[in-house]
Design an enzyme around this catalytic site. Structure first.
Site, PDB file in Angstrom:
ATOM      1  N   ARG A   1      -5.794   1.386  17.667  1.00  0.00           N
ATOM      2  CA  ARG A   1      -6.432   1.423  16.358  1.00  0.00           C
ATOM      3  C   ARG A   1      -7.326   0.183  16.310  1.00  0.00           C
ATOM      4  O   ARG A   1      -8.130  -0.010  17.199  1.00  0.00           O
ATOM      5  CB  ARG A   1      -5.388   1.494  15.226  1.00  0.00           C
TER       6      ARG A   1
ATOM      7  N   LYS B   1       0.813  -1.221   0.000  1.00  0.00           N
ATOM      8  CA  LYS B   1       0.000   0.000   0.000  1.00  0.00           C
ATOM      9  C   LYS B   1       0.847   1.270   0.000  1.00  0.00           C
ATOM     10  O   LYS B   1       0.407   2.301  -0.481  1.00  0.00           O
ATOM     11  CB  LYS B   1      -0.938   0.004   1.203  1.00  0.00           C
TER      12      LYS B   1
END
Ligand SMILES: *Cc1c(COP(=O)(O)O)cnc(C)c1O
Length: 372
Positions: A132, A37
């Site tokens: 997260r 990514k």
């Protein structure tokens, strides 16, 4: 199509980095999942990663798998951003494995996999303090694992994992890795099945591996930055992997103005193009240049590193980058090109722009015909 600014992708450095990270992982009993990514899944780079023998590739954006979906289909594809309900059809279609942290998502994923007559592999995430994604309650994670094993016919529980050093900036330590290993043990006892992967984290887990402190049970890492930029790990974490080189991607821009100018703005200072009020240091009259590239292309000018000595980036706006070239080793003129090394954040912005030119350089296997 614009010729500049452009990105130079050095496939030799990229391939070398894949091999070096794979070697390091092998020595530690770890399977690396290579995360693509960071360079927005640029096809030339991803194919090089796949050619170099990656067993698993991973990304947070499924479109990046779409572009290589017919290339080496036996390489596993892992979705590492916990999937949204709306993207489950594409998740099952394009990925073999996902990170999941919600029982509701597991149920919907199971249904979708059934619809597509597939078995989708799942790694359940535990939040160990970075705040997260991940189950915070360990018992809830164990219940989700039991659900996956006993009730979800179209899912296969292949592991558990965690992510650190992203939101909460929490360091990977022997302690939090031991906690993950203990959770894995508890899941295995509850389900009566051995987990294939205990996925300990990302590039920020590498310092612990190199220090020899990674618990044996941790057998997978998801690695992007160490391979794609190899700069943040070294410069921020003061840690380098033997054999890993920098500048997989280099940004090259054209000079459009060269003048002697003051270093302190003339007039009342209000705010810059993005609404900030910067500080300026008065260094008198200096020779400066403007490069035709800007924040829109790379995000943060402070992180750019000119590859030539004596050139300094002193500021930028959307499409202009201001350079101090007073001490440059050569006479820089209009039309000249200047190169910059980039950090991870710069790479994420620059590789994501559809109007950025790309030049692919080097290839040890001589198969440079990836085509775009
Ligand atoms: C981005 C990401 C990674 C890879 O991080 P790097 O710092 O590039 O190694 C690994 N795991 C998850 C869940 C991620 O979101």
């Amino acid at each position: 199509m614009r010729k500049y600014p452009r990105l130079i992708l050095d496939l030799d450095v990229l391939r070398g980095n894949i091999r070096a990270v794979a070697d390091m992982c092998k020595g530690a009993g770890i399977t690396p999942a290579f995360v693509i990514k960071g360079c927005n899944g640029i096809v030339e780079a991803v194919k090089a990663v796949m050619d170099e023998g990656a067993k698993i590739i991973a990304t947070s954006r499924l479109e990046q798998f779409e572009r290589v979906k017919d290339y080496k289909p036996d390489i596993k594809r892992m979705m590492i951003r916990i999937p949204a309900i709306s993207e489950l059809p594409d998740t099952v279609r394009l990925a073999d494995m996902s990170l999941v942290s919600e029982t509701e998502t597991l149920k919907a994923l199971d249904k979708e996999a059934g619809k597509q007559h597939k078995v989708h592999e799942v790694i359940l995430m535990q939040d160990l303090g970075d705040l997260r994604e991940g189950f915070w309650d360990k018992d809830e994670l164990i219940r989700a694992a039991l659900y996956t094993v006993k009730n979800a016919d179209n899912l296969k529980l292949v592991g558990i994992g965690t992510n650190l050093g992203c939101y909460g900036a929490v360091e990977v330590t022997e302690d939090n890795m031991k906690e993950l290993a203990e959770t894995a043990q508890a899941v295995e006892e509850a389900t009566g099945e051995q987990l294939q992967y205990i996925s300990g984290g990302a590039t920020t887990a590498i310092p612990l591996v190199l220090a020899g402190g990674m618990p044996k049970k941790i057998n997978m890492l998801r690695i992007g930055e160490a391979v794609l930029t190899a700069k943040d790990l070294e410069e921020i974490w003061r840690c380098s992997i033997p054999g890993v080189g920098k500048n997989v991607f280099t940004l090259e821009a054209e000079i459009i103005e060269v003048k002697d100018k003051p270093t302190y703005p003339k007039g009342k200072i209000k705010c810059d193009a993005f609404g900030f009020v910067p500080e300026y240091k008065d260094m008198g009259i200096r020779k400066r240049a403007i490069a035709a590239v800007g924040k829109v292309d790379y995000g943060y000018w402070e992180m750019l590193e000119p590859t030539e000595d004596g050139i300094e980036v002193i500021g930028a706006s959307s499409d202009h980058t201001i350079l101090d070239i007073h001490d440059a080793k050569r006479d820089i003129k209009i039309g000249d090109k200047i190169k910059f090394g980039m950090k991870y954040a710069n790479m994420v912005f620059a590789t994501g722009r559809s109007d950025m030119a790309l030049y692919v350089k080097g290839d040890m296997k001589g198969e440079n015909n990836y085509g775009r």
